[in-house]
Scaffold this motif. Structure first.
Motif, PDB file in Angstrom:
ATOM      1  N   LEU A 275       0.842  -1.203   0.000  1.00 36.00           N
ATOM      2  CA  LEU A 275       0.000   0.000   0.000  1.00 36.00           C
ATOM      3  C   LEU A 275       0.872   1.245   0.000  1.00 36.00           C
ATOM      4  O   LEU A 275       0.578   2.232  -0.694  1.00 36.00           O
ATOM      5  N   ALA A 276       1.953   1.186   0.749  1.00 32.69           N
ATOM      6  CA  ALA A 276       2.851   2.334   0.800  1.00 32.69           C
ATOM      7  C   ALA A 276       3.467   2.596  -0.573  1.00 32.69           C
ATOM      8  O   ALA A 276       3.559   3.737  -1.028  1.00 32.69           O
ATOM      9  N   THR A 277       3.865   1.542  -1.247  1.00 31.24           N
ATOM     10  CA  THR A 277       4.444   1.701  -2.589  1.00 31.24           C
ATOM     11  C   THR A 277       3.428   2.299  -3.551  1.00 31.24           C
ATOM     12  O   THR A 277       3.747   3.161  -4.371  1.00 31.24           O
ATOM     13  N   ILE A 278       2.201   1.821  -3.448  1.00 29.43           N
ATOM     14  CA  ILE A 278       1.145   2.341  -4.322  1.00 29.43           C
ATOM     15  C   ILE A 278       0.863   3.804  -3.997  1.00 29.43           C
ATOM     16  O   ILE A 278       0.530   4.589  -4.875  1.00 29.43           O
ATOM     17  N   GLY A 279       1.018   4.115  -2.702  1.00 32.18           N
ATOM     18  CA  GLY A 279       0.792   5.498  -2.308  1.00 32.18           C
ATOM     19  C   GLY A 279      -0.609   5.758  -1.810  1.00 32.18           C
ATOM     20  O   GLY A 279      -1.132   6.861  -1.954  1.00 32.18           O
TER      21      GLY A 279
ATOM     22  N   ASP B  99      -6.846  -8.472  -2.071  1.00 35.60           N
ATOM     23  CA  ASP B  99      -5.473  -8.763  -2.491  1.00 35.60           C
ATOM     24  C   ASP B  99      -5.340  -8.713  -4.008  1.00 35.60           C
ATOM     25  O   ASP B  99      -4.298  -8.315  -4.538  1.00 35.60           O
ATOM     26  N   ALA B 100      -6.399  -9.128  -4.708  1.00 37.75           N
ATOM     27  CA  ALA B 100      -6.344  -9.068  -6.173  1.00 37.75           C
ATOM     28  C   ALA B 100      -6.198  -7.619  -6.625  1.00 37.75           C
ATOM     29  O   ALA B 100      -5.400  -7.305  -7.521  1.00 37.75           O
ATOM     30  N   VAL B 101      -6.958  -6.737  -6.003  1.00 39.57           N
ATOM     31  CA  VAL B 101      -6.901  -5.321  -6.354  1.00 39.57           C
ATOM     32  C   VAL B 101      -5.574  -4.722  -5.896  1.00 39.57           C
ATOM     33  O   VAL B 101      -4.934  -3.937  -6.615  1.00 39.57           O
ATOM     34  N   LEU B 102      -5.146  -5.133  -4.720  1.00 39.08           N
ATOM     35  CA  LEU B 102      -3.862  -4.655  -4.208  1.00 39.08           C
ATOM     36  C   LEU B 102      -2.737  -5.035  -5.175  1.00 39.08           C
ATOM     37  O   LEU B 102      -1.875  -4.220  -5.526  1.00 39.08           O
ATOM     38  N   ASN B 103      -2.738  -6.259  -5.635  1.00 36.75           N
ATOM     39  CA  ASN B 103      -1.664  -6.728  -6.512  1.00 36.75           C
ATOM     40  C   ASN B 103      -1.659  -5.999  -7.848  1.00 36.75           C
ATOM     41  O   ASN B 103      -0.590  -5.652  -8.370  1.00 36.75           O
ATOM     42  N   ALA B 104      -2.848  -5.780  -8.394  1.00 33.90           N
ATOM     43  CA  ALA B 104      -2.900  -5.068  -9.671  1.00 33.90           C
ATOM     44  C   ALA B 104      -2.364  -3.647  -9.515  1.00 33.90           C
ATOM     45  O   ALA B 104      -1.594  -3.154 -10.348  1.00 33.90           O
ATOM     46  N   ASN B 105      -2.745  -2.992  -8.420  1.00 32.35           N
ATOM     47  CA  ASN B 105      -2.259  -1.634  -8.212  1.00 32.35           C
ATOM     48  C   ASN B 105      -0.771  -1.605  -7.901  1.00 32.35           C
ATOM     49  O   ASN B 105      -0.078  -0.642  -8.238  1.00 32.35           O
ATOM     50  N   TYR B 106      -0.283  -2.671  -7.282  1.00 34.48           N
ATOM     51  CA  TYR B 106       1.148  -2.748  -6.992  1.00 34.48           C
ATOM     52  C   TYR B 106       1.937  -2.876  -8.296  1.00 34.48           C
ATOM     53  O   TYR B 106       2.988  -2.249  -8.468  1.00 34.48           O
ATOM     54  N   VAL B 107       1.414  -3.643  -9.229  1.00 34.97           N
ATOM     55  CA  VAL B 107       2.052  -3.747 -10.549  1.00 34.97           C
ATOM     56  C   VAL B 107       1.988  -2.395 -11.240  1.00 34.97           C
ATOM     57  O   VAL B 107       2.963  -1.938 -11.854  1.00 34.97           O
ATOM     58  N   ARG B 108       0.845  -1.752 -11.128  1.00 32.92           N
ATOM     59  CA  ARG B 108       0.712  -0.410 -11.711  1.00 32.92           C
ATOM     60  C   ARG B 108       1.765   0.537 -11.137  1.00 32.92           C
ATOM     61  O   ARG B 108       2.481   1.228 -11.878  1.00 32.92           O
ATOM     62  N   ALA B 109       1.884   0.507  -9.821  1.00 32.45           N
ATOM     63  CA  ALA B 109       2.835   1.411  -9.171  1.00 32.45           C
ATOM     64  C   ALA B 109       4.268   1.085  -9.583  1.00 32.45           C
ATOM     65  O   ALA B 109       5.116   1.971  -9.690  1.00 32.45           O
ATOM     66  N   GLY B 110       4.520  -0.191  -9.834  1.00 32.37           N
ATOM     67  CA  GLY B 110       5.883  -0.583 -10.170  1.00 32.37           C
ATOM     68  C   GLY B 110       6.251  -0.278 -11.617  1.00 32.37           C
ATOM     69  O   GLY B 110       7.437  -0.276 -11.964  1.00 32.37           O
TER      70      GLY B 110
END
Lengths: 447, 493, 447, 493
Positions: free
Chosen positions: C15-19, D352-363
């Motif tokens: 969550l922190a990485t996403i912001g 977690d599915a939404v978290l993971n997709a957004n984590y990929v987006r952020a990365g």
């Protein structure tokens, strides 16, 4: 025959290529008068037929999962995740050989390395091997190893050692002309084993939890053994206990052997199981069995190989540390996968559930009239003294559809002092209903 | 694709098994409750699945290709056998639950014994040994017990040079002195050599038949007679029994004890190194000494004899080899295999195994060399490295080059009596098409070797998950378990 | 939760990485008043608990293998070799997606190519697709295809067509405003379908063996259909029959559809099954469903790809030949492996055993007082006219532990003329004892 | 390693199934006994095992690596579900055996219905559709039936540009005219655009929510209200239901019918293209039209309603979708999955599915381009090909290059509304470590593309069982089955 690929035409063509007239020509080294022509056995059977024949035999047995089940004494009914059985059936694991060609068996080698690490951590030891046949043969091998390390020949066996394990050690030792001093059965954990350790002693073999369920404080035994130059061999037949009980390594054991069946492996009427074998690093070159070690390949990448094979029979022949060759690779894989799924968090919780269930059961059963709980301490198994012959009680319980433990007399026949003792185990499989049914049934049987 | 160790990716607070914490209770662990952490990382189920699937993909297996390891008998493992071994009535029964609740299991053991005895022409069987070497130990213990029962003290065991390492190791384990019997040029045992070594000190001979050179010991009957005349016993290593099932009965050859590798002859899966099962059959001379437990066929059916208290007159078990009753899981698989083949199928399997080995011999005899000339073999064919003379390619190089062609190498440098031995056992599971391709591939490799393409061999394998591994380094400073890269205390900072 | 890899620490770090501050911030597009906070459903359960819950439900059902079993009517109990189930559970088959990336799904593509070839050979047709959902939906798709090919809109359905198949065709046709002329139930194979075929007819749909077990001579029907420019759609619900019965292709069918469950697939209470779909090559571009074709890769090596996808919904959208996307890949694999194990020699022998068992049973049952066998010809299933209501008889047999067939009224309710008809199937699963038990029980029930 | 086709290695006289020839009997085949050969080669069991094992080894799978196919939801398939689906009481029961012998099966169907209804906030459920597209057909048929029941003749269905192809195909299949709703720049549907298209001819809208761009349709309630006000129905494509289980109930959003892909949201295995299962949930407005068969909960438990004769007043099924009762095998797996997760686990999985997709987006947001800027997505994240502008690397090249890095490509060129779309759905099954490696790999590939390493991409994949395949050739002259290289008559000479 469905497993044989050749058609008759194939066979004829192959014989022609070989240059013989008939298949019999290839067996000409067998003296003609000794050639067999037909066995007195049934003919080939299709899959459906075999399944039905074996299904009928299987149906005569009572599976543990189908009844309230409290049988232990060295083999335990635990729940194994479906993932474990799925993975060990993968062709690449199931139908591979001992990893003699490491370039194309890194899968096997890496899981053996993981297995060795898990076993070392669980037992609190520095090194572990890639598995033995089972706990009992691991114990016999540990005694032989202790003899090699100490150059002495006398093993002292606690009266809390599983009677089958004792018998295996005694058989091997008798054959090798080694000495064994086996203490009498010790259902009350009252023996004074320290007094039996002397300068002749190569090793002391102590099981904890003992056959009767008692947790044994190994530290003083280790101390005494080390004083006289002997080794302490700790035996663990219920490896789940290590989730909750101090490791033998932390208590000073020199070799830890155990039965790993509880993790990942089915009951299967006694086998195949998986022997655990761990020791101090300084004794590694005296260890029996396969060892997997880390190294690098020609490009410098990490890889694994079987190592220290100069200890082994295929190199050392009559000077080997053991004659073991095939071990329990696939059972070790099942152990490793199940342990990986559990992890520390899961194993310790599983241990707590087992202990909680056993405590609740012991308390309930111990309150029945005429029944005495012999244990102060225990993990998931304990001993009851019944007012009647335990073997008869167990049969009476079985008739009521409850598999209510193991009468000590099953393993220690002919000892009247033990005839009324019943070993009772309880794992995560037991529900409140199972427990209630057992208590009620035992009450009835004893009434 | 590289796959990390579980210790590098697992976490201590992750588990792939959901369990409810028990309600509060008063522990009964005394002062022995664990105080230290165990250090066992966990993986969630999807992570564990992928980790072990990916590891498996680094393995060669009989299901993915020909696995011609001589003496190891890598043949088809029927999945029917896996299925029946997992029936609740076999897989989910406890060795110590009341015998009244496991009568089908005891019947199955009796059935296995019946087949093994009929196939070997022997008198009794001990089912409990856990693998081949364990069976050897059982057989030799019975011999030792029989000698002791006669009041004698024989301590020498004769073992041919070509024997598996387990033979001398087993004999030595229980105090026998091993005396090596030299081989004839063709790798078989010379009865004269045996007779020359016989004495009142000789307890037994341990002979593999068919032997490790893939040859049937022609003079086995003469050897057996000499051994018996000298008051000794004939132990037969049954590793190669698969060549002669339904073709010869070892009992009629004079054998007194033989172990049977259920994982070889009867195809229970090798599982990357086990589990196996090594039941031992005994002749009349040794039958009484079979260890506990055993199955006795009484008038009203089979009985599992677990202890001395249950013995009948004449039964003198030498002791106990294992806790419980042996490798039930393997017994079920083996019986399933036997019932499937039947007497006719078992004999056909032996014949096809021998046919296939000779077909490989015929396909390669003109380009590879055989240590004792081109003669009929049994289920495996032995080549040596003469054909590589002058090429700069070693047996090891040649074998590793097979990996790049998609094959598992044959057994190398065994038997020891042959220089640069290459022992090929195709087994009956291989089709003619499969053998034709294998032969063509080896012929191609031989040509490449003779053409001087040495690099290809020295560098092999190139198309495997790993290039050649440094075994010396592994043994010099053994790393036998994962070690955290740095102390926990520092890592935590 | 064992299937979710994240620890709480992982989640916080991500969550922190996403912001964002919390997981809820990621769901902010869902109007706040519509966010759900908890479902009225149980909490997570461990594997042991789930196994027990479902095991209890399963135990309320009577598995086919455990009783004398004679139920068919479009789904058949056959023995499936253990190899089949083992192979289809391999991760690489089980957990792969539709092969959109052919470079890394050649395994799936090659078995689909093998499946298509096997189905084409079995049915006697030139092309087959990579499977449909099941036989009934394949039949409905075949009718739609015939409409596209002929540019007509009227299907004529034989009274021997499985009533569920008829209903599926009728439902689809009614929704698409196509016409269906369904002949009345035809237990005696007496209908005159030729008379119903006219210049409006797009296709004639005939099942053989028919729902009532009769083998139907398709050749005259094909001839008549072709005369008027219509197509003959042949339906096969028991694919094992093709081992012994002339193929529909050889009899002139234009499209052959069928249910492939009998080969490789479990009964599973009706699904998943595998629909077979084969046709003349000239109509291939009007076929529904996936097609796998041979091609070469950039290095010229043979390889396989999904092809002719311009027929399909993901390219063609509202102009597609069908809306099908996911089909029955894994069931097709089971079919292909089982068929490969059988081969021609095994399939024809299996068919002979089925037919022999059914003939023996029909002869025995037909001799019972008051019982009439309606079939002259049949393969492994036939129709009996009983003196009583068949549904009651089946229940009475079930009470005796025998699953003795399907009352026609189960599929054709409310038709008094059919109330006493019983469909009986017999496969290689039935032993002599099964047959004897059935005959004896039916005799008792009817007495 | 190449693997031949079974037709090239099988033989007509070889079988891997042992069956006894029946004793003589009088056939009853009439004149329809087969006279021609079938041409089906067989393999022995070991050959078949190896053939299919080797084929399997040419496949990528979720068990062997991340499978980020957007909209396909490739997540962990628990083996517990495979095990319970094979229990005799589920796997080995016939759909037409007496209902008294399958009460547990009907209970299981009722339990599945209960969960689906509670999760969606709907009124009834039709279990029988066999896959997602079949579920769409079921839902649209119910809508058509409801309109007919009202005596109306609406024939237009609104479908957004971004919809799956199955949506328009389904609508067309049963005679609806498809009118496309244009997308807003961010890929979502504009209520104004919908309203502009509404008329008395409009039967329904088919909307995917979350949509195929990975976004939740913010204005779904407004759209639903407009649709209902116009007398039309709201069909929701449930392919992406996995993002919102336990977070929102579609019934409360105004949906009238939605199919649920059990093989996506509830993880029954995709099996290389099926089988799936596509139950449909209905609102109060459509509940009565659910097709036969269905499970009704009567006072004394669940009842399987198979035909019109068993209907109660008010029940107006539009017909029947399939023979028998639906995908029982998938029902069992789905219920096992639901029980395992529970309400809490299902919600966590969505999160977690939404978290993971957004984590990929952020990365990846700083190196790849998103069609409508960097905004929060649901369970999948959509990139486009702008970031490849000028590199000479296409979306297809980029995707194929992922194969060489050990990954399955993401969904490409879909949704159609975005040029060079790349849709990534990691699912909740991936660990943080797995995503970190995936992100790092994609970043590396982007750098290589921008560095001009075009060959690497054009040539990709290089490390796969096949290089790029010639799809044009396959379609031009279709070879859809194996053809014997030469006519049998010649080969036989």
């Amino acid at each position: 025959m469905r497993y044989l690929p050749h058609s008759e035409a194939d066979r004829a063509a192959m014989l022609a290529t070989i240059g013989v007239g008939s298949i019999d020509d290839l067996f000409s080294d067998i003296p003609a008068n000794l050639r067999v022509h037909g066995l007195d056995l049934p003919h080939a059977a299709g899959e459906l037929s075999v399944e039905r024949t074996l299904g009928r035999l299987a149906a005569k047995n009572v599976p543990a999962s189908t009844v309230p089940f409290f049988v232990g004494a060295g083999a335990y009914k635990h729940h194994v995740p479906a993932t474990v059985d799925h993975l060990i059936q993968r062709s690449e694991f199931l139908t591979s050989y001992t990893p003699y060609q490491p370039e194309i068996t890194q899968g096997t080698l890496q899981y053996l390395f993981e297995f060795q690490t898990q076993v070392a951590h669980l037992t609190g030891m520095e090194v572990a091997n890639a598995s033995m046949y089972d706990g009992s043969t691991a114990t016999a091998e540990a005694v032989l190893m202790a003899h090699r390390v100490t150059r002495r020949k006398k093993a002292v066996l606690s009266g809390g050692l599983h009677p089958h394990y004792r018998a295996v050690v005694e058989t091997t030792s008798a054959m090798a002309s080694d000495l064994v001093e086996a203490l009498p059965a010790d259902p009350d954990a009252a023996e004074d084993i320290l007094a039996r350790i002397d300068a002749e002693t190569s090793c002391v073999v102590v099981q904890s939890p003992s056959f009767y369920g008692h947790l044994i404080d190994l530290a003083p035994i280790a101390a005494r053994a080390h004083e006289v130059g002997a080794l302490l061999i700790a035996v663990v037949t219920e490896v789940v206990s290590l989730g909750l009980v101090e490791s033998p390594g932390a208590q000073g054991a020199d070799i830890v052997v155990g039965e790993g069946q509880s993790i990942g492996n089915a009951l299967s009427f006694g086998g195949p199981y998986v022997g655990l074998f761990a020791a101090r690093a300084k004794h590694v070159r005296q260890m029996p069995g396969r060892l997997c070690g880390e190294t690098v390949d020609a490009e410098g990448r990490r890889g694994f190989v079987l190592t220290l094979s100069t200890r082994e029979q295929h190199i050392r022949r009559d000077k080997a540390t053991s004659n073991i060759c095939t071990n329990s690779g696939l059972c070790a894989l099942a152990f490793t996968i199940h342990m990986t799924l559990l992890g520390e968090a899961g194993l310790t919780r599983l241990a707590r559930i087992n202990h909680a269930n056993a405590v609740k059961l012991a308390e309930s059963l111990g309150e029945l009239p005429g029944v005495t709980l012999l244990n102060d301490s225990f993990f998931n198994e304990f001993t009851l003294r019944l007012p009647d012959d335990a073997a008869s009680v167990v049969e009476a319980l079985a008739a009521k559809g409850i598999l209510g433990g193991v009468p000590v007399s099953r393993l220690e026949p002919g000892n009247a002092a033990l005839a009324n003792l019943l070993l009772v185990a309880s794992t995560e499989m037991n529900t409140d209903e199972d427990r209630a049914a057992f208590v009620a049934a035992l009450k009835e049987v004893l009434a | 694709i590289e796959e990390a160790l579980l210790f590098e990716v697992g976490r201590h607070d992750v588990t792939g098994v959901d369990l409810d914490e028990p309600v509060a209770f008063a522990p009964r662990l005394g002062k022995l409750a664990r105080t230290s952490a165990i250090d066992l990382p966990g993986l969630s189920e999807p992570e564990a699945m992928r980790h072990y699937v990916r590891l498996s993909q680094k393995n060669y297996a009989i299901d993915s290709g020909l696995y011609p390891l001589g003496s190891c008998t890598m043949k088809h493992n029927p999945r029917l056998n896996e299925k029946v071994a997992r029936l609740g009535g076999f897989g989910d029964i406890h060795p110590l639950q009341p015998l009244s609740t496991v009568s089908g299991a005891v019947e199955l053991m009796a059935e296995l014994g019946r087949w093994l005895i009929e196939m070997t022409g022997m008198t009794s069987v001990a089912l409990s040994p856990k693998a081949g070497a364990h069976g050897e130990l059982c057989g030799m213990m019975a011999i030792k017990a029989a000698i002791a029962a006669r009041g004698e003290a024989r301590d020498i065991v004769l073992v041919p040079e070509s024997a598996h390492g387990t033979n001398p190791a087993t004999a030595a384990l229980i105090g026998f002195k091993v005396v090596t019997v030299p081989a004839r040029p063709d790798g078989t045992v010379d009865p004269a050599a045996v007779k020359a070594l016989l004495s009142p000190q000789v307890a037994a001979i341990m002979l593999t038949n068919p032997n490790t050179c893939g040859l049937f010991e022609r003079d086995v009957v003469e050897i057996a007679a000499a051994i018996h005349a000298a008051g000794a016993y004939f132990y037969c290593d049954g590793a190669n029994f698969n060549a002669i099932v339904g073709k010869a009965k070892v009992g009629e050859l004079g054998v007194d004890a033989m172990h049977i590798n259920l994982h070889k002859t009867f195809s229970t899966p090798h599982g990357g190194g086990g589990p196996g099962a090594g039941p031992v059959v005994f002749s009349e001379r040794l039958a009484a000494f079979a260890p506990l437990p055993f199955v006795r066929i009484d008038a009203d059916g089979p009985v599992l004899v677990e202890d001395e208290a249950a013995l009948k007159s004449g039964e003198q078990p030498f002791g106990r080899m294992v806790a419980f009753h042996g490798q039930m899981g393997m017994f079920v698989r083996a019986v399933s295999y036997m019932l499937s083949h039947g007497a006719d199928g078992l004999q056909q399997a032996s014949e096809d195994a021998v046919l296939n080995a000779n077909y490989v011999r015929a396909g390669l005899r003109d380009v590879m060399s055989q240590p004792s000339g081109d003669r009929t073999c049994m289920h495996e064919v032995l080549f040596d490295d003469h054909f590589l003379d002058g090429t700069g390619v070693t047996t090891l190089d040649f074998a590793k080059a097979m990996i790049d062609e998609g094959y598992h190498p044959m057994t190398m440098y065994f038997p020891l009596v042959v220089h640069g031995a290459m022992l090929i056992e195709p087994t009956e599971s291989e089709s003619k098409a499969s053998l034709d391709l294998f032969i063509a591939t080896l012929r191609h490799l031989v040509m490449r070797a003779k053409a001087g393409d040495v690099e290809r061999f020295r560098e092999a394998p190139r198309f495997a998950p790993r290039r050649r591994l440094d075994e010396t380094r592994a043994a010099r400073a053994p790393k036998l378990k994962w070690e955290r890269p740095q102390p926990l205390s520092e890592a935590a900072e």
